[in-house]
Design an enzyme around this catalytic site. Structure first.
Site, short mmCIF file in Angstrom:
data_model
loop_
_atom_site.label_atom_id
_atom_site.label_comp_id
_atom_site.label_asym_id
_atom_site.label_seq_id
_atom_site.Cartn_x
_atom_site.Cartn_y
_atom_site.Cartn_z
N CYS A 2 1.07 -1.13 0.35
CA CYS A 2 0.23 0.08 0.05
C CYS A 2 1.27 1.02 -0.45
O CYS A 2 1.69 1.19 0.59
CB CYS A 2 -0.51 -0.01 0.85
SG CYS A 2 -2.39 -1.50 1.08
N ARG A 28 4.18 0.13 -4.63
CA ARG A 28 3.99 -0.51 -3.58
C ARG A 28 2.65 -0.77 -3.86
O ARG A 28 2.22 -2.13 -2.47
CB ARG A 28 3.87 0.61 -2.79
CG ARG A 28 5.39 1.83 -2.43
CD ARG A 28 4.94 2.78 -1.64
NE ARG A 28 4.35 2.42 0.01
CZ ARG A 28 5.20 2.18 1.04
NH1 ARG A 28 6.84 2.10 0.83
NH2 ARG A 28 5.49 1.16 2.01
N TRP A 75 -2.25 -2.94 -1.17
CA TRP A 75 -1.61 -4.48 -2.01
C TRP A 75 -3.13 -4.95 -0.39
O TRP A 75 -2.48 -4.66 0.56
CB TRP A 75 -0.52 -4.39 -0.91
CG TRP A 75 -0.02 -5.44 -1.64
CD1 TRP A 75 0.95 -6.25 -2.38
CD2 TRP A 75 -0.05 -6.77 -0.20
NE1 TRP A 75 1.33 -7.19 -2.75
CE2 TRP A 75 1.14 -7.77 -1.32
CE3 TRP A 75 -0.18 -7.35 1.22
CZ2 TRP A 75 1.09 -8.65 -0.47
CZ3 TRP A 75 0.02 -7.59 1.25
CH2 TRP A 75 0.96 -8.84 0.59
N ASN A 101 -2.20 2.84 5.39
CA ASN A 101 -0.68 1.79 4.85
C ASN A 101 -0.84 1.15 6.23
O ASN A 101 0.21 1.31 7.35
CB ASN A 101 -0.06 2.53 4.06
CG ASN A 101 1.42 1.59 3.71
OD1 ASN A 101 1.71 0.07 4.00
ND2 ASN A 101 2.82 1.89 4.14
N GLY A 102 0.46 -0.52 6.53
CA GLY A 102 -0.11 -0.94 7.73
C GLY A 102 -1.23 -2.14 8.15
O GLY A 102 -1.75 -2.49 7.74
N GLU A 465 19.38 -16.30 -6.53
CA GLU A 465 18.20 -15.26 -6.42
C GLU A 465 18.38 -15.22 -8.40
O GLU A 465 17.16 -14.95 -8.84
CB GLU A 465 20.22 -14.38 -6.53
CG GLU A 465 19.49 -12.67 -7.04
CD GLU A 465 18.45 -12.04 -6.22
OE1 GLU A 465 17.80 -12.76 -5.96
OE2 GLU A 465 17.84 -11.58 -6.48
N LYS A 469 14.42 -14.70 -8.98
CA LYS A 469 13.86 -13.74 -10.05
C LYS A 469 12.86 -14.18 -10.87
O LYS A 469 12.51 -13.71 -11.08
CB LYS A 469 14.64 -12.94 -10.77
CG LYS A 469 15.68 -12.03 -10.19
CD LYS A 469 15.55 -10.78 -10.02
CE LYS A 469 14.89 -10.47 -8.93
NZ LYS A 469 15.71 -10.30 -7.87
N GLU A 472 9.26 -14.99 -9.44
CA GLU A 472 8.58 -13.65 -9.00
C GLU A 472 8.39 -13.05 -10.29
O GLU A 472 7.22 -12.62 -10.44
CB GLU A 472 8.95 -12.82 -8.10
CG GLU A 472 10.46 -12.14 -8.46
CD GLU A 472 10.25 -11.06 -7.59
OE1 GLU A 472 12.15 -10.23 -7.41
OE2 GLU A 472 10.07 -10.28 -6.68
N HIS A 488 20.72 -36.03 -3.70
CA HIS A 488 20.27 -36.08 -2.49
C HIS A 488 18.04 -36.25 -2.36
O HIS A 488 17.69 -35.04 -1.88
CB HIS A 488 20.78 -35.57 -1.36
CG HIS A 488 22.58 -35.22 -1.04
ND1 HIS A 488 22.12 -36.23 -0.82
CD2 HIS A 488 23.40 -34.75 -1.01
CE1 HIS A 488 23.72 -36.39 -0.06
NE2 HIS A 488 24.20 -35.14 -0.72
N LYS A 588 6.66 -3.86 -3.46
CA LYS A 588 7.48 -3.74 -3.29
C LYS A 588 8.62 -3.85 -2.04
O LYS A 588 9.71 -4.31 -2.26
CB LYS A 588 8.34 -1.93 -3.83
CG LYS A 588 9.83 -1.55 -3.84
CD LYS A 588 10.40 -2.38 -5.00
CE LYS A 588 11.94 -1.70 -5.05
NZ LYS A 588 13.15 -2.96 -5.73
O1 M6R Z 1 13.23 -4.03 0.51
P1 M6R Z 1 13.64 -5.50 1.80
O2 M6R Z 1 15.50 -5.26 0.65
O3 M6R Z 1 13.78 -5.77 3.23
O4 M6R Z 1 13.01 -6.27 1.02
C1 M6R Z 1 12.98 -7.87 0.69
C2 M6R Z 1 12.05 -8.69 0.05
O5 M6R Z 1 11.05 -8.62 0.49
C3 M6R Z 1 12.72 -8.41 -1.60
O6 M6R Z 1 14.13 -8.19 -1.90
C4 M6R Z 1 12.28 -8.79 -2.17
O7 M6R Z 1 12.38 -9.94 -2.13
C5 M6R Z 1 12.78 -8.57 -3.90
N1 M6R Z 1 11.52 -8.21 -4.30
C6 M6R Z 1 12.96 -10.12 -4.54
O8 M6R Z 1 13.50 -9.21 -5.94
#
Ligand code: M6R
Length: 593
Positions: A2, A28, A75, A101-102, A465, A469, A472, A488, A588
């Site tokens: 949000c 957001r 969100w 937001n929260g 990583e 990517k 997501e 394993h 984000k």
């Molecule tokens: O703002 P932050 O680095 O604490 O966020 C952590 C994760 O939410 C963030 O890295 C998330 O995994 C990304 N969207 C991945 O691309």
């Protein structure tokens, strides 16, 4: 998670400005959007579910009268993404409107009580109780500000909210507790937002609110008060981010722009070395390092483990922030606990930081100036990636890694490492020039249902990583695995339908990962190998190979080898018709636990 915005302008143009601000905050949340303005004719609201462009086209969000108002991108946490649940929410008479937001943990009991008292609710959200509580206290004779303060006393949870009322149509009030909120000071005009990119085009003069601080803004200025109601003399920060930095700059998506900005992000972060030296000079002798983070930032932390243990001989743990509280009892007081976070607002990370602060020395590596983590940690290092708008972290990951390498170089006085880091931006430019080849690869593999990403040692976090990517932004199942663990269990899943991305830079892990490549090859997998351009054996084993300059050592490979994996996911996402900047169900900044 949000985003909220608000403004008081000199002209009757609040609605188009609010629309522009929420558009810049869409990273957001994009389940729904809404705007409320206040004028002599009262409060007017337009809101609906859906992405901002769709809703705006349908409702003409920019066509509302008034010089001031509030806006929201959602969100969803409480209640489905529907028109009723979209913010702003109002009291029974539509005289008070709120964006939030929260998460309000006690909203159910508050709502039940208010309903018993005769209040009529129109949504399933937690937010709506704020409007009704303010209404209740205001009707009891309190001023709006007093009614807001009474309301705040009743709320449990995290919140940043902004309120307008037709009873005082020239004011916006609000508060921050455990959710980000900044105020912007323009030329006789005033703004609020969850994050700076929303208002950069109007002002770069920012006030960062602390927890429990309330604000009132009108056309004469802004007043901030602490939880005891005393006026606080807040520092006005001039932030260096420019509006252009938060725009696409000719690229189709923010993510692609941010991938291409990585050489610059490394260069800018390398300038932090003198700041890091200053911080390190104050450090006592640490016996242990503990990294705490989530998501991509966790993967950067994993690289940190290999560096601290390998180069400094310091035992190092890496913990997911959401798991930290279950193991924090054993935290060594002679530890340095390093928190990695792009936003500095991730709820899990902040909770862990609070716990660690009581037990050990803490350091936060953060991209967003003024964020909560920067105020809570004992020491702070800034990554200089600039604003990152794409939900998928790319340039901020690279900047986090750069900071960790710099930290290790400074703590271990490893001048050679500092020198080698200087070559990274050029190497990265070279790798970025492979984009056409990677786009073709993306086309070839875009219809696969499952991927494996494997690597050992420094390449294990790169594999993790790469898989994150892919998941997501393409919605394809991708698993990052330590290459040696494949046999394993997961090897049972490998067949000719499952591409295996193998990260095999030259170095200590090379030969053993190569054996794993041979194993998956023997099970029919299609292997996409990442390795040195002169690695003929790997080239022979691979169906496709992404070739890197051979001089990139295993130690530095995390900074470079991840780049084509970001591009691969980006191009698969686009080829599958997905918007990589706004993947479904994600936001984000994750400000809920
Ligand atoms: O703002 P932050 O680095 O604490 O966020 C952590 C994760 O939410 C963030 O890295 C998330 O995994 C990304 N969207 C991945 O691309």
């Amino acid at each position: 998670m949000c985003g909220i915005v608000g403004c008081i302008l000199k002209t009757n143009k609040a609605a188009p400005v609010l629309l522009d601000c929420v558009q810049r905050l869409e990273y957001r949340g994009y389940d729904s959007v809404g705007i409320a303005t206040c004028s002599s004719s009262g409060i007017r609201i337009k809101k609906d579910r859906g992405k901002i462009d769709e809703v705006s086209q349908k409702l003409q969000l920019d066509e509302l009268p008034g010089e001031m108002g509030i806006g929201h991108v959602r969100w969803a946490t409480h209640g489905l993404p529907t028109q009723e649940n979209a913010h702003p929410h109002t009291d029974c008479e539509g005289k008070i409107a709120v964006v939030h937001n929260g998460i309000l943990e006690n909203y159910k009991e508050l709502k039940d009580r208010l309903e018993r008292e005769g209040h009529h609710f129109t949504s399933q959200t937690d937010t709506e109780v704020i409007a009704h509580l303010i209404e209740k206290y205001h009707k009891q004779g309190l001023s709006l500000e007093e009614a807001m303060n009474q309301t705040i006393d009743k709320l449990h949870g995290s919140y940043a909210f902004a309120v307008i009322s037709s009873d005082e149509p020239n004011k916006i009030m609000g508060v921050r507790k455990e959710s980000p909120l900044i105020l912007g000071l323009g030329d006789g005009e005033y703004f609020l937002a969850s994050d700076a990119p929303a208002i950069l085009q109007h002002t770069r003069k920012i006030i960062y609110l602390a927890d429990h601080e309330t604000f009132i803004m009108d056309d004469e200025g802004v007043t901030v008060k602490d939880r005891d109601g005393k006026v606080v003399d807040k520092k006005i920060e001039n932030i260096k981010w420019t509006p252009e930095m938060a725009q696409k700059g000719g690229y189709d998506h923010f993510m692609l722009k941010e991938i291409h900005e990585q050489p610059k992000a490394v260069k800018n972060t390398l300038f932090e070395v003198s700041e890091i030296e200053k911080i390190v000079s104050k450090f006592p002798e640490f016996k242990r390092i503990t990294f705490v983070a989530c998501g991509t930032s966790y993967h950067a932390s994993m690289v940190g483990k290999y560096l601290f243990e390998g180069l400094l001989g310091l035992p190092t743990d890496v913990m997911l922030a959401s798991e930290f509280e279950f193991a924090a009892d054993a935290l060594d007081p002679e530890s340095l606990v390093i928190f990695i976070s792009q936003s500095g607002e991730t709820a899990d990370t902040l909770k862990a930081l609070k716990i660690a602060n009581k037990k050990a020395e803490t350091l936060a590596i953060v991209n967003v100036l003024g964020s909560t983590a920067t105020r809570e940690a004992d020491h702070v290092i800034f990554t200089r990636a600039g604003p990152e708008i794409g939900v998928a972290a790319t340039k901020t990951y690279i900047s986090q890694l750069t900071c960790i390498y710099l930290l290790v170089a400074c703590m271990g006085r490893k001048k050679w490492l500092l020198e080698q880091l200087q070559n990274i931006p050029d190497c990265m430019e070279e790798v970025l020039s492979y984009e056409d080849e990677i786009r073709k690869m993306a086309d070839k593999y875009k219809d696969s249902n499952d991927f494996f990403f494997i690597g050992r040692g420094f390449s294990y976090p790169t594999a993790m990583e790469g898989a994150l990517k892919l998941k997501e932004i393409t919605y394809i199942h991708g698993e990052g695995y330590a290459a040696g663990e494949l046999k394993h269990g997961p090897l049972a899943l490998i067949d000719d339908e499952v591409p295996v991305v193998a990260v095999v830079p030259p170095g200590k892990s090379h030969d053993r990962t190569l054996s794993n490549v041979e194993e998956v090859n023997a099970r029919g997998a299609r292997v996409i190998a990442l390795g040195a351009s002169d690695d003929d054996v790997l080239n022979f084993e691979a169906h496709d190979m992404i070739k890197f300059p051979p001089e990139i050592s295993e130690l530095l490979s995390p900074l470079i080898y991840v780049v084509p994996l970001q591009l691969l996911s980006y191009h698969i996402s686009v080829a599958r018709g997905i918007d990589p900047d706004k993947p479904k169900n994600l936001a984000k900044c994750v400000t809920v636990e």
